[in-house]
Motif scaffolding. Structure first.
Motif, PDB file in Angstrom:
ATOM      1  N   LYS A 186     -45.453  -1.497 -46.079  1.00  0.00           N
ATOM      2  CA  LYS A 186     -44.813  -0.316 -46.669  1.00  0.00           C
ATOM      3  C   LYS A 186     -44.929  -0.299 -48.194  1.00  0.00           C
ATOM      4  O   LYS A 186     -44.963   0.748 -48.804  1.00  0.00           O
ATOM      5  CB  LYS A 186     -43.333  -0.321 -46.276  1.00  0.00           C
ATOM      6  CG  LYS A 186     -42.630   0.979 -46.522  1.00  0.00           C
ATOM      7  CD  LYS A 186     -41.306   1.005 -45.803  1.00  0.00           C
ATOM      8  CE  LYS A 186     -41.490   1.289 -44.317  1.00  0.00           C
ATOM      9  NZ  LYS A 186     -40.247   1.219 -43.550  1.00  0.00           N
ATOM     10  N   ILE A 187     -45.058  -1.489 -48.768  1.00  0.00           N
ATOM     11  CA  ILE A 187     -44.905  -1.574 -50.215  1.00  0.00           C
ATOM     12  C   ILE A 187     -45.981  -0.791 -50.968  1.00  0.00           C
ATOM     13  O   ILE A 187     -45.730  -0.234 -52.019  1.00  0.00           O
ATOM     14  CB  ILE A 187     -44.844  -3.038 -50.687  1.00  0.00           C
ATOM     15  CG1 ILE A 187     -44.328  -3.088 -52.103  1.00  0.00           C
ATOM     16  CG2 ILE A 187     -46.145  -3.759 -50.532  1.00  0.00           C
ATOM     17  CD1 ILE A 187     -43.935  -4.461 -52.539  1.00  0.00           C
ATOM     18  N   ASP A 188     -47.178  -0.701 -50.402  1.00  0.00           N
ATOM     19  CA  ASP A 188     -48.156   0.192 -51.051  1.00  0.00           C
ATOM     20  C   ASP A 188     -48.698   1.192 -50.052  1.00  0.00           C
ATOM     21  O   ASP A 188     -49.882   1.455 -49.976  1.00  0.00           O
ATOM     22  CB  ASP A 188     -49.265  -0.569 -51.768  1.00  0.00           C
ATOM     23  CG  ASP A 188     -49.935  -1.592 -50.900  1.00  0.00           C
ATOM     24  OD1 ASP A 188     -50.806  -2.296 -51.390  1.00  0.00           O
ATOM     25  OD2 ASP A 188     -49.579  -1.677 -49.717  1.00  0.00           O
ATOM     26  N   GLN A 246     -40.941  -8.785 -42.265  1.00  0.00           N
ATOM     27  CA  GLN A 246     -41.707  -9.025 -43.488  1.00  0.00           C
ATOM     28  C   GLN A 246     -43.014  -8.241 -43.466  1.00  0.00           C
ATOM     29  O   GLN A 246     -43.446  -7.690 -44.470  1.00  0.00           O
ATOM     30  CB  GLN A 246     -41.961 -10.531 -43.653  1.00  0.00           C
ATOM     31  CG  GLN A 246     -42.610 -10.922 -44.965  1.00  0.00           C
ATOM     32  CD  GLN A 246     -41.774 -10.577 -46.200  1.00  0.00           C
ATOM     33  OE1 GLN A 246     -40.584 -10.281 -46.117  1.00  0.00           O
ATOM     34  NE2 GLN A 246     -42.403 -10.562 -47.360  1.00  0.00           N
ATOM     35  N   GLN A 297     -40.282 -10.070 -50.699  1.00  0.00           N
ATOM     36  CA  GLN A 297     -40.467  -8.669 -51.095  1.00  0.00           C
ATOM     37  C   GLN A 297     -39.643  -7.765 -50.194  1.00  0.00           C
ATOM     38  O   GLN A 297     -39.681  -7.904 -48.991  1.00  0.00           O
ATOM     39  CB  GLN A 297     -41.934  -8.273 -50.946  1.00  0.00           C
ATOM     40  CG  GLN A 297     -42.862  -9.090 -51.793  1.00  0.00           C
ATOM     41  CD  GLN A 297     -44.310  -8.825 -51.449  1.00  0.00           C
ATOM     42  OE1 GLN A 297     -44.642  -7.782 -50.912  1.00  0.00           O
ATOM     43  NE2 GLN A 297     -45.163  -9.778 -51.753  1.00  0.00           N
ATOM     44  N   GLN A 349     -42.421  -4.743 -44.547  1.00  0.00           N
ATOM     45  CA  GLN A 349     -42.286  -4.620 -45.997  1.00  0.00           C
ATOM     46  C   GLN A 349     -43.645  -4.663 -46.676  1.00  0.00           C
ATOM     47  O   GLN A 349     -43.930  -3.886 -47.579  1.00  0.00           O
ATOM     48  CB  GLN A 349     -41.403  -5.740 -46.552  1.00  0.00           C
ATOM     49  CG  GLN A 349     -39.941  -5.605 -46.196  1.00  0.00           C
ATOM     50  CD  GLN A 349     -39.369  -4.258 -46.587  1.00  0.00           C
ATOM     51  OE1 GLN A 349     -39.741  -3.687 -47.594  1.00  0.00           O
ATOM     52  NE2 GLN A 349     -38.480  -3.737 -45.776  1.00  0.00           N
ATOM     53  N   LEU A 350     -44.481  -5.609 -46.212  1.00  0.00           N
ATOM     54  CA  LEU A 350     -45.802  -5.753 -46.831  1.00  0.00           C
ATOM     55  C   LEU A 350     -46.633  -4.489 -46.633  1.00  0.00           C
ATOM     56  O   LEU A 350     -47.348  -4.041 -47.519  1.00  0.00           O
ATOM     57  CB  LEU A 350     -46.536  -6.963 -46.240  1.00  0.00           C
ATOM     58  CG  LEU A 350     -45.958  -8.324 -46.623  1.00  0.00           C
ATOM     59  CD1 LEU A 350     -46.606  -9.429 -45.820  1.00  0.00           C
ATOM     60  CD2 LEU A 350     -46.156  -8.581 -48.108  1.00  0.00           C
ATOM     61  N   THR A 368     -37.990  -3.440 -50.108  1.00  0.00           N
ATOM     62  CA  THR A 368     -38.073  -2.132 -50.770  1.00  0.00           C
ATOM     63  C   THR A 368     -36.858  -1.291 -50.403  1.00  0.00           C
ATOM     64  O   THR A 368     -36.200  -1.544 -49.398  1.00  0.00           O
ATOM     65  CB  THR A 368     -39.326  -1.347 -50.317  1.00  0.00           C
ATOM     66  OG1 THR A 368     -39.280  -1.180 -48.893  1.00  0.00           O
ATOM     67  CG2 THR A 368     -40.601  -2.071 -50.705  1.00  0.00           C
ATOM     68  N   VAL A 415     -46.706  -3.356 -57.544  1.00  0.00           N
ATOM     69  CA  VAL A 415     -46.977  -3.831 -56.177  1.00  0.00           C
ATOM     70  C   VAL A 415     -47.885  -5.062 -56.236  1.00  0.00           C
ATOM     71  O   VAL A 415     -47.628  -6.077 -55.574  1.00  0.00           O
ATOM     72  CB  VAL A 415     -47.628  -2.708 -55.338  1.00  0.00           C
ATOM     73  CG1 VAL A 415     -48.088  -3.253 -53.990  1.00  0.00           C
ATOM     74  CG2 VAL A 415     -46.647  -1.565 -55.139  1.00  0.00           C
ATOM     75  N   GLU A 431     -52.571  -7.018 -43.491  1.00  0.00           N
ATOM     76  CA  GLU A 431     -51.336  -7.673 -43.899  1.00  0.00           C
ATOM     77  C   GLU A 431     -51.039  -8.790 -42.911  1.00  0.00           C
ATOM     78  O   GLU A 431     -51.333  -8.656 -41.720  1.00  0.00           O
ATOM     79  CB  GLU A 431     -50.159  -6.691 -43.909  1.00  0.00           C
ATOM     80  CG  GLU A 431     -50.320  -5.501 -44.829  1.00  0.00           C
ATOM     81  CD  GLU A 431     -50.300  -5.858 -46.301  1.00  0.00           C
ATOM     82  OE1 GLU A 431     -50.039  -7.026 -46.642  1.00  0.00           O
ATOM     83  OE2 GLU A 431     -50.565  -4.961 -47.124  1.00  0.00           O
ATOM     84  N   ARG A 449     -46.934  -8.965 -55.143  1.00  0.00           N
ATOM     85  CA  ARG A 449     -47.717  -9.715 -54.147  1.00  0.00           C
ATOM     86  C   ARG A 449     -48.113 -11.095 -54.676  1.00  0.00           C
ATOM     87  O   ARG A 449     -48.371 -12.003 -53.904  1.00  0.00           O
ATOM     88  CB  ARG A 449     -48.966  -8.927 -53.760  1.00  0.00           C
ATOM     89  CG  ARG A 449     -48.673  -7.762 -52.844  1.00  0.00           C
ATOM     90  CD  ARG A 449     -49.932  -6.983 -52.554  1.00  0.00           C
ATOM     91  NE  ARG A 449     -49.692  -5.876 -51.657  1.00  0.00           N
ATOM     92  CZ  ARG A 449     -49.609  -5.983 -50.332  1.00  0.00           C
ATOM     93  NH1 ARG A 449     -49.759  -7.154 -49.760  1.00  0.00           N
ATOM     94  NH2 ARG A 449     -49.383  -4.930 -49.583  1.00  0.00           N
TER      95      ARG A 449
END
Lengths: 423, 101
Positions: free
Chosen positions: B93-95, B87, A165, B90-91, A167, A155, B74, A159
């Motif tokens: 959700k990604i972590d 976007q 990006q 996604q940002l 998922t 992750v 974010e 970034r």
């Protein structure tokens, strides 16, 4: 002058106050991490001082990534000593100035052969490999499509990249296919996954992922840190287990788990991609590489595991045995084949209480709960090692059953546990 | 009272703008004013310097979407609001889950 000192002290006081409150917040939320001091080499039996200042006690270690039991193997230790004597302690330079020894390149070549790739580049850690690889290879015309449960270092690396990006739902191939269709307008598409997922211990569906990548013109990236050395018939990793050996474009993995457990990582894969990392990956360019002592130890590890599959076979047997013992005792475990065996407790405080009681019984495990794992998915992650003997597992299951009875969680469904303890 | 360089627009009686409506109207007018009467031309000097340095430069009006939770934040941009929010999703959700080492 006196005013300047007062302003500085006032500023420092505000900073201290702010971070004390933040730290209190972590403590109150049960998220404060405390180190436990081990007074012995890493092994199946260790002496642990916890809490700090307490008399160290002997416990069975069920939470190390020491999958092959090589962290303190005498031949590895001897090789490391020899490496230290022959090549010194440190390099005092990054690789491309004067920090590359012949043994660095030898280790890269040995890893390339072991992983079935075209070339390999060492990094100070796999965290660094993942931090550097995406930025080095992808630009704003590209897209990275990652499984939603990939490791935190991936992750962070994503970034740092300019690429878009995206998922896909964990191991959901239909969702991945949708995403690949959606991103057909991009220059490069990179599918990103762990080989073995560190939370659940499940394996990526690499056979299906490679098939989708071929259909939609994508590259495949796999972090195989929890697999290299023991997953697959000869321990080459998840790509061997899933029948796609030689078909993965980029593999990152670590020397900090099964391969001796010291530190260091690598990017391995298509020659041009690896070479571009050598030219552009910032953790490689701006940091010293793995020290000679670790390189020498890792070379010995590769020699040992290439000579025989005895250790990965023992790990496989221990994994089967431990999964069977837990299931027969009535614990709710995540099904799978990897030596990461999560015991599901769902409730955060229950997970902490069970881990504490097991420690009192001489079993060292750690409870994980949100935000480390999804809400309502608290668990104890147990990890097997080839160094465990049957007697370790027998003693461990005895303690698990005793603690399980105390908390009334044996033979209880998720519904029953959550009705009693909440989520 | 509006000053000589402030334009007041009377909204119809039936209009009940939300805070978001007001923010978007303000942003729209600010963009128009900035295009027509920029407060300085300093950005041109920056652009010229970058071009001399070999960069290809472009600037455009974009949507910005932000999300804050505790110490995390974010920020995403997009040519349309839905692009920015996609976007942002996604940002965020990604972590979503921190994961284990």
């Amino acid at each position: 002058m006196a005013d300047a000192v007062e302003v500085e002290q006032g500023c420092l006081a505000r900073v201290r106050q702010h971070f004390r409150q933040e730290l209190d917040g972590l403590r109150n939320a049960g998220l404060f991490k405390e180190e436990r001091f081990i007074h012995a080499p890493q092994a199946a039996d260790i002496e642990v001082e916890f809490p700090a200042g307490a008399t160290p006690r002997q416990v069975i270690n069920l939470c190390a990534n020491n999958y092959l039991g090589l962290s303190s193997h005498p031949e590895v230790v001897a090789a490391a000593h020899a490496g230290l004597e022959a090549r010194g302690y440190g390099m005092s330079s990054v690789r491309f100035i004067c920090g590359t020894q012949d043994i660095h390149r030898e280790l890269e070549q040995r890893l390339t052969a072991f992983l079935g790739t075209e070339d390999t580049l060492l990094f100070p850690s796999c965290m660094d490999a993942n931090a550097g690889v995406f930025e080095a290879l992808l630009g704003e015309q590209d897209v990275m499509i990652a499984d939603r449960l990939v490791h935190a270092s991936i992750v962070d690396g994503m970034r740092l990249s300019k690429a878009m990006q995206d998922t896909f739902k964990h191991s959901d191939m239909a969702h991945l296919e949708e995403k690949l269709q959606e991103h057909q307008d991009k220059r490069f598409r990179l599918i990103i996954t762990d080989g073995v997922f560190s939370m659940d211990g499940d394996l990526a569906r690499l056979d299906d992922i490679v098939a989708l990548a071929e259909r939609y013109g994508a590259m495949v990236f796999v972090d195989d840190s929890h697999a290299t050395g023991f997953i697959g018939k000869t321990g080459r990793g998840t790509h061997e287990q899933k029948g796609v050996f030689g078909k993965i474009d980029i593999i990152t993995t670590t020397l900090g788990k099964a391969l001796g457990g010291a530190s260091g990582g690598c990017v391995s894969g298509r020659a041009e991609l690896v070479e571009m990392c050598r030219q552009r990956a910032r953790p490689y360019l701006f940091s010293n590489s793995v020290p000679p002592v670790i390189v020498a130890g890792a070379l010995k590890v590769l020699e040992l595991i290439s000579r025989t599959t005895e250790r990965r076979d023992a790990l496989e047997e221990n994994t089967r045995c431990w999964r069977r013992l837990l299931t027969e005792a009535g614990f709710d475990i995540k099904a799978g084949e990897s030596p990461i065996v999560p015991v599901m407790l769902y409730h955060a405080k229950l997970a902490q209480d069970v881990a504490r009681d097991l420690f009192a019984e001489g079993i060292y495990v750690v409870g994980f709960f949100f935000p480390v794992v999804p809400k309502g998915q608290a668990r104890i992650r147990t990890q097997l090692s080839a160094a465990h003997q049957k007697a370790h597992l027998d003693r461990a299951i005895e303690a698990f059953v005793k603690v399980g009875r105390k908390h009334d969680i044996l033979n209880k469904s998720k519904k029953a546990i959550t009705e009693r303890y909440g989520l | 009272m509006a000053g000589s360089n402030v334009i007041e627009v009377t909204l119809p009686d039936a209009a009940t703008p939300t805070r978001e409506d007001i923010e978007q109207l303000e942003a729209t007018f600010r963009a128009i004013v900035d295009l027509r009467f920029p407060d300085s031309r300093d950005w041109q000097k920056v652009e010229e310097a970058l071009v001399i340095d070999g960069w290809t430069v472009r600037s455009q009006l974009m949507w910005v979407a932000e999300a804050h939770k505790g110490w995390e934040s974010e920020l995403a941009t997009g040519r349309t609001k839905s692009e920015a929010f996609k976007q942002l999703q996604q940002l965020a959700k990604i972590d979503d889950v921190a994961g284990v080492p």
